[in-house]
Design a protein around this motif. Structure first.
Motif, PDB file in Angstrom:
ATOM      1  N   GLU A  71      22.557  42.622  53.677  1.00  0.00           N
ATOM      2  CA  GLU A  71      23.346  43.336  54.696  1.00  0.00           C
ATOM      3  C   GLU A  71      23.451  44.830  54.419  1.00  0.00           C
ATOM      4  O   GLU A  71      24.102  45.558  55.163  1.00  0.00           O
ATOM      5  N   LEU A  72      22.830  45.286  53.330  1.00  0.00           N
ATOM      6  CA  LEU A  72      22.999  46.685  52.941  1.00  0.00           C
ATOM      7  C   LEU A  72      22.018  47.591  53.681  1.00  0.00           C
ATOM      8  O   LEU A  72      21.013  47.149  54.219  1.00  0.00           O
ATOM      9  N   SER A  73      22.337  48.893  53.670  1.00  0.00           N
ATOM     10  CA  SER A  73      21.415  49.883  54.237  1.00  0.00           C
ATOM     11  C   SER A  73      20.301  50.158  53.233  1.00  0.00           C
ATOM     12  O   SER A  73      20.383  49.747  52.069  1.00  0.00           O
ATOM     13  N   GLY A  74      19.271  50.864  53.696  1.00  0.00           N
ATOM     14  CA  GLY A  74      18.126  51.140  52.831  1.00  0.00           C
ATOM     15  C   GLY A  74      18.517  51.857  51.553  1.00  0.00           C
ATOM     16  O   GLY A  74      18.077  51.505  50.462  1.00  0.00           O
TER      17      GLY A  74
ATOM     18  N   GLU B   3      21.456  51.987  50.137  1.00  0.00           N
ATOM     19  CA  GLU B   3      22.287  51.129  49.280  1.00  0.00           C
ATOM     20  C   GLU B   3      21.420  50.134  48.517  1.00  0.00           C
ATOM     21  O   GLU B   3      21.622  49.895  47.326  1.00  0.00           O
ATOM     22  N   LYS B   4      20.427  49.569  49.216  1.00  0.00           N
ATOM     23  CA  LYS B   4      19.503  48.643  48.545  1.00  0.00           C
ATOM     24  C   LYS B   4      18.791  49.345  47.400  1.00  0.00           C
ATOM     25  O   LYS B   4      18.635  48.784  46.310  1.00  0.00           O
TER      26      LYS B   4
END
Lengths: 267, 370
Positions: free
Chosen positions: A141-144, A146-147
């Motif tokens: 569910e994370l943004s790029g 954050e990943k």
């Protein structure tokens, strides 16, 4: 007393051409040599397709090469080697709903440091990458960006302690670590990398941002069309002429007002 | 760090584990109690206790009220026959086969890094069927296939067929970038078609006896359950059910990607080969003993993953439990819903599973798939 931790000597990497009939091999990396001392950060720069990631993959042991790549004090056994060498790939394919803390925890698989210590290291690595507030969120569910920070925390956690690494050898290989990061987190990451280097880790990273490389790396390797254009200190490599050869753009090289490192000013 | 979140996920996991552990004996008991002949719960329990202590009470005359017990035994002999000789082996077989399908499904999905990879969708089941049919065709004249050696032989044939299928699909669909869903499903269709036509050719050329054997076996299902089959399932099944969870950590790392797993110090290639062979063995045995049962390997791991996350240390054993529960319940439904006619259990699992699969396909973007 500097310890030469990574020595790359005349490394060439070829792959068989795409056409079936042509026996021609295309050369991805041609006789490149360089070295990195413990506690140093090397930035690999160059245009797209110059062979930067390929060279990094060869150091990581993923692809075949000719020449020699020597990591000082590296362990034979794969599990012990994993305590010494951590690799951040350019692209992460993880699409299973792990929690963030679980993804970072995978880094401790090669270690026998015990559950409690592993959990502590995971939390410290999360804090280092400013994602402790995401600890229980699902990775998918994370943004790029954050990943990317989760994956960075993972590779940091893999070589977190000098004591865990056999012979004290620690090598960190990062392929475009700043690609998805905002300005603030780029600075945070570079600070973390410098901190690791201060503790004897040798870092090799592929970077597209020349100014980040100039500001935070100790050395640079410039690759042009699979070959080494320049290798040495930042001042030696990041010159007007080299940038022109590498990227075919005219730039102005200024001096950083505080750090004396070169700053590339584009058009 | 959110201690609450940690707490919650931990308790969630505990709840799921306890539910699965409670549901297994309940569904097992239901499978014994329900059927064409209705038997009361107390009689079922009595008969089940019998089967456990039966030999002791029969041989030992130490029981004081011998005549009382004897009359009770006479009254319940029909119940005993139904419960002990018909329903108990069938329930045991259903539980073992269900557990195998559940754990093999979870493993396949981890190995392919893809939640849609189910042994029956990617051709492993069809490959195993073809392998079993080949064995019946060529070895049918040598042994009577009803006995232990015959069943073992068919199981080995199914295992080899399943292995070939999974290796073909895997090598077709996987490159260094990972496994492509589209290629994997298409390869699955191709392998299923190929294996299906091979089985049909064998039926076409087989003499009447072989044809009968193949088609009987193909319809198979759990109604052929016997203690012989249970014995084979128990021996091979328990080996697989014990070995597969040892690969939990490796599967966890493999979800990151193959080179990432290698960088974590795992010998990816040998782990992959071992997992493929174990899955083929598990599916092969279940196909050989109970015929084609679709979708359990898809539904169960997926549901468990939604509940407790993808950590294989928990996913694998709970998927085994869940598979056993689902197959026990499906088989009970299959036996009772249009009683006295029995539906093939594969029909029930397909009716449950197909809509589930369609809903997964509709939400595939949630798994990062294109």
């Amino acid at each position: 007393m500097t310890r030469r931790l990574l020595d790359i000597d005349k490394v060439s990497i070829r792959v068989r051409g795409a056409g079936k009939k042509s026996r021609s091999h295309s050369v991805l990396v041609n006789s490149v040599s360089c070295h990195v001392n413990a506690g140093e950060v090397l930035a690999i720069i160059g245009a797209n397709g110059a062979g930067k990631s390929t060279l990094l993959n060869a150091i990581a042991g993923d692809i075949a090469f000719t020449g020699s790549i020597t990591i000082d004090g590296v362990a034979e056994q794969a599990k012990l080697r994993a305590r010494q060498v951590a690799v951040l790939p350019q692209l992460s394919l993880l699409n299973f709903p792990y929690r963030v803390s679980e993804v970072v925890g995978l880094a401790r698989i090669p270690h026998d440091s015990g559950r409690q210590r592993d959990d502590e290291i995971v939390q410290e690595a999360l804090t280092l990458m400013d994602i402790s507030y995401l600890s229980e969120r699902l990775y998918t569910e994370l943004s790029g960006g954050e990943k990317q920070r989760v994956q960075l925390a993972r590779v940091f956690a893999q070589i977190w302690q000098q004591d865990d690494a056999p012979n004290g050898t620690r090598l960190l290989l990062l392929d475009e670590p700043t690609a998805a990061l905002d300005l603030g987190h780029q600075k945070l990451l570079m600070g973390a990398i410098r901190e690791l280097a201060k503790h004897g880790v040798a870092v090799v990273m592929v970077l597209h941002d020349i100014n980040l490389a100039a500001r935070y790396a100790d050395k640079a390797l410039a690759l042009l069309c699979s070959e080494r254009l320049a290798f040495g200190t930042i001042e030696q490599v990041i010159t007007r002429q080299n940038i022109k050869s590498l990227f075919d753009v005219d730039v102005h090289i200024a001096q950083h007002p505080e750090h004396n490192s070169p700053v590339v000013i584009g058009l | 760090m959110h201690p609450l979140g940690q707490q919650q996920s931990f308790s969630n996991r505990t709840i799921v584990i306890s539910c699965a552990c409670a549901l297994l004996p309940i569904s097992f008991f239901l499978a014994l109690a329900f059927g064409t002949v209705s038997i009361s719960f107390s009689d079922t329990l009595w008969s089940l206790l019998h089967s456990v202590v039966g030999s002791e009470s029969a041989s030992g005359s130490s029981l004081g009220s011998g005549t009382d017990l004897a009359s009770r035994l006479k009254l319940t002999s029909r119940t005993d026959l139904i419960v002990q000789q018909i329903r108990l082996p069938r329930a045991l077989l259903a539980a073992i086969v269900g557990a195998l399908l559940g754990i093999c499904g979870a493993t396949t999905q981890g190995l392919f890094r893809n939640p849609l990879a189910d042994p029956s969708l990617i051709g492993v089941t069809a490959g195993a069927s073809a392998g079993a049919a080949l064995t019946i065709f060529f070895a049918g004249s040598l042994t009577s296939l009803s006995g232990l050696p015959g069943l073992g032989l068919v199981s080995i044939g199914a295992f080899i067929g399943g292995s070939i299928a999974v290796i073909l699909v895997y090598s077709l669909a996987t490159n260094t970038q990972g496994t492509s869903v589209a290629t994997m499903l298409l390869a699955g269709i191709a392998i299923t078609a190929l294996a299906g036509s091979l089985t049909n050719i064998l039926e076409f050329f087989g003499d009447e006896q072989i044809l009968r054997r193949i088609s009987l076996w193909r319809m198979g299902g759990l109604d052929g359950a016997s203690y012989q089959r249970v014995a084979i399932a128990a021996v091979f099944g328990s080996i697989i059910l014990v070995i597969l969870p040892r690969f939990s950590t490796a599967l966890n790392a493999l979800l990151l990607g193959e080179s990432e797993a290698r960088h974590l110090g795992l010998s990816v290639q040998s782990i992959k080969i071992k997992l493929v062979l174990l899955v083929a063995a598990g599916v092969g045995i279940s196909v050989a003993l109970a015929g084609t049962i679709a979708f359990i390997g898809l539904i169960i791991p997926h549901m468990i993953r939604l509940l407790i996350g993808p950590d294989h240390r928990y996913l694998l054993p709970i998927s085994a439990l869940g598979g056993a529960i689902l197959l026990l319940l499906s088989d009970t439904i299959a036996r009772t819903i249009v009683s006295p006619i029995e539906l093939p259990v594969g029909l029930v699992t397909a009716i449950l599973g197909a809509p589930f699969f369609i809903s997964l396909l509709r939400r595939r973007h949630e798994f990062g798939m294109r």
